[in-house]
Design a protein around this motif. Structure first.
Motif, mmCIF file in Angstrom:
data_model
loop_
_atom_site.group_PDB
_atom_site.id
_atom_site.type_symbol
_atom_site.label_atom_id
_atom_site.label_comp_id
_atom_site.label_asym_id
_atom_site.label_seq_id
_atom_site.Cartn_x
_atom_site.Cartn_y
_atom_site.Cartn_z
ATOM 1 N N SER A 1 -42.209 -15.444 -29.132
ATOM 2 C CA SER A 1 -41.820 -15.888 -27.779
ATOM 3 C C SER A 1 -40.584 -16.772 -27.786
ATOM 4 O O SER A 1 -40.366 -17.542 -26.852
ATOM 5 C CB SER A 1 -42.989 -16.642 -27.132
ATOM 6 N N PHE A 2 -39.757 -16.701 -28.823
ATOM 7 C CA PHE A 2 -38.576 -17.560 -28.914
ATOM 8 C C PHE A 2 -37.559 -17.195 -27.824
ATOM 9 O O PHE A 2 -37.487 -16.054 -27.348
ATOM 10 C CB PHE A 2 -37.945 -17.465 -30.304
ATOM 11 N N SER A 3 -36.755 -18.178 -27.461
ATOM 12 C CA SER A 3 -35.720 -17.960 -26.441
ATOM 13 C C SER A 3 -34.352 -17.720 -27.060
ATOM 14 O O SER A 3 -33.444 -17.188 -26.408
ATOM 15 C CB SER A 3 -35.649 -19.177 -25.514
ATOM 16 N N SER A 4 -34.190 -18.126 -28.314
ATOM 17 C CA SER A 4 -32.926 -17.922 -29.017
ATOM 18 C C SER A 4 -33.236 -17.586 -30.473
ATOM 19 O O SER A 4 -34.124 -18.219 -31.072
ATOM 20 C CB SER A 4 -32.058 -19.185 -28.935
ATOM 21 N N PRO A 5 -32.584 -16.566 -31.026
ATOM 22 C CA PRO A 5 -31.523 -15.738 -30.453
ATOM 23 C C PRO A 5 -32.064 -14.839 -29.342
ATOM 24 O O PRO A 5 -33.267 -14.636 -29.217
ATOM 25 C CB PRO A 5 -31.035 -14.910 -31.653
ATOM 26 N N SER A 6 -31.148 -14.295 -28.576
ATOM 27 C CA SER A 6 -31.548 -13.487 -27.421
ATOM 28 C C SER A 6 -32.145 -12.143 -27.833
ATOM 29 O O SER A 6 -32.870 -11.518 -27.063
ATOM 30 C CB SER A 6 -30.343 -13.259 -26.505
ATOM 31 N N LYS A 7 -31.829 -11.688 -29.041
ATOM 32 C CA LYS A 7 -32.392 -10.443 -29.539
ATOM 33 C C LYS A 7 -32.546 -10.531 -31.060
ATOM 34 O O LYS A 7 -31.865 -11.340 -31.711
ATOM 35 C CB LYS A 7 -31.520 -9.251 -29.158
ATOM 36 N N PRO A 8 -33.433 -9.753 -31.627
ATOM 37 C CA PRO A 8 -33.659 -9.812 -33.076
ATOM 38 C C PRO A 8 -32.396 -9.460 -33.863
ATOM 39 O O PRO A 8 -31.483 -8.805 -33.369
ATOM 40 C CB PRO A 8 -34.759 -8.770 -33.305
ATOM 41 N N SER A 9 -32.357 -9.891 -35.114
ATOM 42 C CA SER A 9 -31.238 -9.613 -36.015
ATOM 43 C C SER A 9 -31.801 -9.324 -37.405
ATOM 44 O O SER A 9 -33.016 -9.241 -37.592
ATOM 45 C CB SER A 9 -30.294 -10.818 -36.063
ATOM 46 N N ARG A 10 -30.926 -9.186 -38.410
ATOM 47 C CA ARG A 10 -31.390 -8.911 -39.764
ATOM 48 C C ARG A 10 -32.173 -10.078 -40.342
ATOM 49 O O ARG A 10 -33.012 -9.898 -41.223
ATOM 50 C CB ARG A 10 -30.197 -8.593 -40.663
ATOM 51 N N SER A 11 -31.917 -11.287 -39.846
ATOM 52 C CA SER A 11 -32.623 -12.458 -40.364
ATOM 53 C C SER A 11 -33.749 -12.915 -39.447
ATOM 54 O O SER A 11 -34.565 -13.756 -39.826
ATOM 55 C CB SER A 11 -31.635 -13.616 -40.575
ATOM 56 N N VAL A 12 -33.814 -12.355 -38.250
ATOM 57 C CA VAL A 12 -34.890 -12.665 -37.303
ATOM 58 C C VAL A 12 -35.436 -11.346 -36.780
ATOM 59 O O VAL A 12 -34.791 -10.670 -35.986
ATOM 60 C CB VAL A 12 -34.383 -13.540 -36.134
ATOM 61 N N ILE A 13 -36.611 -10.983 -37.248
ATOM 62 C CA ILE A 13 -37.172 -9.664 -36.917
ATOM 63 C C ILE A 13 -38.541 -9.841 -36.286
ATOM 64 O O ILE A 13 -39.400 -10.564 -36.816
ATOM 65 C CB ILE A 13 -37.305 -8.790 -38.185
ATOM 66 N N THR A 14 -38.755 -9.193 -35.162
ATOM 67 C CA THR A 14 -40.094 -9.145 -34.573
ATOM 68 C C THR A 14 -40.646 -7.744 -34.760
ATOM 69 O O THR A 14 -39.905 -6.767 -34.796
ATOM 70 C CB THR A 14 -40.063 -9.491 -33.079
ATOM 71 N N MET A 15 -41.956 -7.656 -34.878
ATOM 72 C CA MET A 15 -42.585 -6.365 -35.162
ATOM 73 C C MET A 15 -44.028 -6.366 -34.680
ATOM 74 O O MET A 15 -44.644 -7.434 -34.537
ATOM 75 C CB MET A 15 -42.537 -6.095 -36.663
ATOM 76 N N PRO A 16 -44.591 -5.163 -34.418
ATOM 77 C CA PRO A 16 -46.013 -5.089 -34.066
ATOM 78 C C PRO A 16 -46.859 -5.648 -35.210
ATOM 79 O O PRO A 16 -46.487 -5.528 -36.384
ATOM 80 C CB PRO A 16 -46.253 -3.588 -33.871
ATOM 81 N N SER A 17 -47.963 -6.245 -34.873
ATOM 82 C CA SER A 17 -48.819 -6.872 -35.873
ATOM 83 C C SER A 17 -50.168 -6.178 -35.942
ATOM 84 O O SER A 17 -50.744 -5.808 -34.917
ATOM 85 C CB SER A 17 -49.013 -8.350 -35.540
ATOM 86 N N PHE A 18 -50.671 -5.990 -37.161
ATOM 87 C CA PHE A 18 -52.013 -5.452 -37.354
ATOM 88 C C PHE A 18 -53.072 -6.532 -37.170
ATOM 89 O O PHE A 18 -54.259 -6.231 -37.118
ATOM 90 C CB PHE A 18 -52.161 -4.867 -38.767
ATOM 91 N N LEU A 19 -52.626 -7.779 -37.085
ATOM 92 C CA LEU A 19 -53.574 -8.888 -37.075
ATOM 93 C C LEU A 19 -54.445 -8.885 -35.824
ATOM 94 O O LEU A 19 -55.665 -8.819 -35.896
ATOM 95 C CB LEU A 19 -52.820 -10.213 -37.199
ATOM 96 N N GLU A 20 -53.813 -8.940 -34.655
ATOM 97 C CA GLU A 20 -54.574 -8.966 -33.408
ATOM 98 C C GLU A 20 -53.931 -8.068 -32.354
ATOM 99 O O GLU A 20 -54.173 -8.229 -31.157
ATOM 100 C CB GLU A 20 -54.692 -10.398 -32.891
ATOM 101 N N GLY A 21 -53.061 -7.156 -32.798
ATOM 102 C CA GLY A 21 -52.454 -6.209 -31.877
ATOM 103 C C GLY A 21 -51.267 -6.749 -31.119
ATOM 104 O O GLY A 21 -50.719 -6.068 -30.258
ATOM 105 N N GLY A 22 -50.835 -7.958 -31.411
ATOM 106 C CA GLY A 22 -49.674 -8.508 -30.730
ATOM 107 C C GLY A 22 -48.416 -8.279 -31.536
ATOM 108 O O GLY A 22 -48.212 -7.220 -32.117
ATOM 109 N N SER A 23 -47.527 -9.283 -31.559
ATOM 110 C CA SER A 23 -46.285 -9.201 -32.322
ATOM 111 C C SER A 23 -46.224 -10.356 -33.307
ATOM 112 O O SER A 23 -46.845 -11.402 -33.106
ATOM 113 C CB SER A 23 -45.070 -9.246 -31.385
#
Length: 596
Positions: A507-529
């Motif tokens: 839920s971060f506000s910055s950076p505005s979109k993912p990059s090579r050093s900041v990656i968001t992805m689906p999670s197997f943990l609880e179905g979130g990100s």
């Protein structure tokens, strides 16, 4: 009709049965029952001459290439180097022409053989041929020793196999027992058959295939990684059964052939480390599990996390490799380990001064972490009379292509039978045609026809009939593992009635979109990100207005695979009327061994 000879099984007394001499005589008796198709002497001699040309031209090419390699190392002048390269190119042209001639001259012989074998009264006695091949590959000495270990159990197992053409055929067409150890393979298979019968009212066909693959491949013991113990074939079989039933494996696993499954179960990792491989990747980098790119699915971990360096510490487990890093060898080991963990077949790759890996995809086998097939090789445990036998990369690739191109029955009828005849004739395994190995050379040419039907022959090959074929007709792409994962919208920061604050990692506000050093992805943990930070990646969260001013305790849920990890730096900025208050905290990142 020829007179049937009295077989060793009837001629030797009970006291002499199952001895080395008994099996030697049985082989000789069986050979008398195998009448080979009669081939026109001119046709045969023409093909043999073509094979000689291939052998001679290949030798010349290797000499020219060796000269070029020496000149490159000596850093000679450009003109000399150009002349040497032209010599290599010319030699390659001669080799290509010789190979084309061998293919053309093989066709008439193949047509005669297939006509004879496929007739209503085939000249080749199939049951005798299969029995003879298994006895030869097992060796009379090896089979006699096996029978002597436990005669009451082992002797009936041997006879049961030799009296069942269907089982013999299924074993032989899928590569035979490793190092010819059919005895141990029978014991493994017998145990698994009994356990499956006890566990299932109707045994799934996949499990029968997996059982045979396990028995054939692990008939020769495989030592565990950095351990004095060996893989337990029974435990290895059930490991993959349970992983499949728990939907932990790649979707392609269920469609693999017996021959391909052998290249899954042969991992030298303990079962618990194979389980760890799946668990850690789903927790740490689920994007590498779900990626659509088959070449790097599962094994991208080598590039993302196995540092290319001299290891930081000893490598005693696969967990150590990803944590401590390594050069080309350990990185290739880890890549193969990860693919096998998820049920994808792999083949080791050795290249000049380098180690790499290759693995199965729905479009064919691919090399990762290395150069082309033509400079690749590996040691295999085929029925060569040795524990390991060198095999070239192009030879292995050609076999994978031929097997993928046609159904198992077609592969047996027109290719494996030729290999069986070669075995009976004493023609050992090889990678290239040879004038003194007529039947083995014909088998290689038939394999080329299957692998490359449009360029090798005018013969019609029913490629489309194989539902697993990945080389034509738009073969279906395997579904990524667990595509049913619930990808929920990224939650917002929440303030609980209890006074606590929940800050979703994505839920971060910055950076505005993912990059090579900041990656968001689906999670197997609880179905979130979930959030992955790399290379000094930084994110910023803006808390809602009106949060009570008090002291909070920060709790982070993390997963890490590296012993040495830089701390997580936390900066808290509190706006004030006149200025902002900034607090800095350093949070140690625990080595969680890939678990949350």
């Amino acid at each position: 009709m020829t007179e049937t000879p009295i077989l060793a099984v009837d001629r030797i007394s009970d006291e002499g049965k199952y001895s080395e001499a008994y099996f030697k005589q049985r082989i000789e008796d069986l050979k008398k029952l195998i009448q080979l198709p009669k081939i026109c002497p001119v046709v045969k001699e023409t093909f043999i001459t073509a094979c000689q040309s291939v052998q001679d031209s290949t030798t010349s090419l290797k000499k020219s290439q060796a000269v070029l390699d020496i000149l490159i190392k000596k850093k000679v002048d450009d003109d000399t180097l150009k002349t040497a390269k032209e010599a290599v190119d010319a030699a390659q042209t001669v080799v290509d022409g010789a190979n084309l001639l061998a293919k053309r001259t093989a066709r008439p012989a193949l047509e005669v053989i297939f006509s004879a074998i496929g007739s209503k009264s085939p000249m080749v006695d199939e049951e005798s041929l299969l029995q003879c091949v298994i006895l030869i590959q097992s060796t009379p000495k090896g089979l006699a020793e096996f029978c002597d270990q436990n005669p009451d159990v082992n002797c009936p197992l041997v006879e049961q196999l030799l009296s069942c053409p269907t089982q013999m055929k299924r074993m032989v067409v899928n590569g035979g027992a490793s190092c010819g150890n059919y005895g141990p393979a029978l014991l493994i298979l017998d145990t698994l058959d009994k356990e499956m019968a006890s566990a299932y009212e109707t045994v799934p066909e996949l499990y029968r295939k997996l059982a045979l693959a396990t028995a054939l491949e692990l008939a020769t013991q495989i030592q565990l990684f950095k351990d004095t113990n060996f893989i337990d074939p029974i435990s290895r079989f059930w490991h993959y059964v349970h992983a499949y039933e728990n939907k932990e494996l790649d979707d392609a696993f269920k469609s693999l052939s017996i021959w391909e499954l052998r290249l899954v179960v042969d991992s030298n990792a303990p079962d618990e480390q194979l389980q760890w491989g799946r668990d850690y990747l789903k927790a740490y980098r689920p994007d590498e599990v779900l990626m659509p790119d088959e070449q790097w699915r599962y094994c991208w971990a080598v590039r993302s996390d196995v540092g290319y360096r001299h290891p930081d510490a000893d490598l005693n487990t696969y967990q150590d490799i990803i944590s401590n890093g390594g050069e080309c060898g350990p990185r290739a080991w880890f890549g193969r380990f990860m693919c096998k963990s998820f049920g994808i077949p792999t083949w080791g790759v050795r290249q000049p001064g380098h180690a790499a890996m290759s693995h199965w995809t729905s479009k064919g086998w691919l090399i990762c972490l290395g150069a082309a097939w033509k400079v690749s090789s590996w040691d295999e445990r085929r029925y060569s009379g040795r524990n390991k036998a060198h095999r070239s990369g192009p030879d292995f690739l050609l076999e994978t292509q031929a097997r993928a191109a046609v159904e198992e029955e077609a592969y047996y009828q027109k290719l494996c039978r030729l290999e069986c005849i070669a075995e009976v004739m004493g023609e050992t395994i090889m990678d290239e045609v040879a004038p003194d190995k007529f039947w083995r050379s014909l088998a290689l040419e038939q394999r080329e026809i299957y692998a490359n039907p449009t360029t090798s022959s005018n013969e019609e090959v029913d490629i489309a009939s194989n539902p697993r074929n990945g080389f034509d007709h738009g073969a279906p792409f395997p579904k990524p593992l667990l595509t049913g994962i619930d990808v929920l919208p990224i939650e917002s920061i929440r303030v609980l009635s209890s006074g606590g604050i929940i800050i979703p990692a994505a839920s971060f506000s910055s950076p505005s979109k993912p990059s090579r050093s900041v990656i968001t992805m689906p999670s197997f943990l609880e179905g979130g990100s979930q959030l992955y930070l790399d290379n000094n990646g930084t994110v910023e969260y803006v808390l809602p207005d009106g949060i009570p001013k008090t002291t909070y305790m920060l709790s982070c849920r993390m997963v890490n695979v590296h012993h040495l990890e830089v701390p997580l730096l936390l900066t808290i900025e509190t706006p004030d009327d006149d200025h902002s208050l900034i607090d800095l905290y350093s949070i140690d990142v625990e080595y969680t061994v890939g678990a949350w």
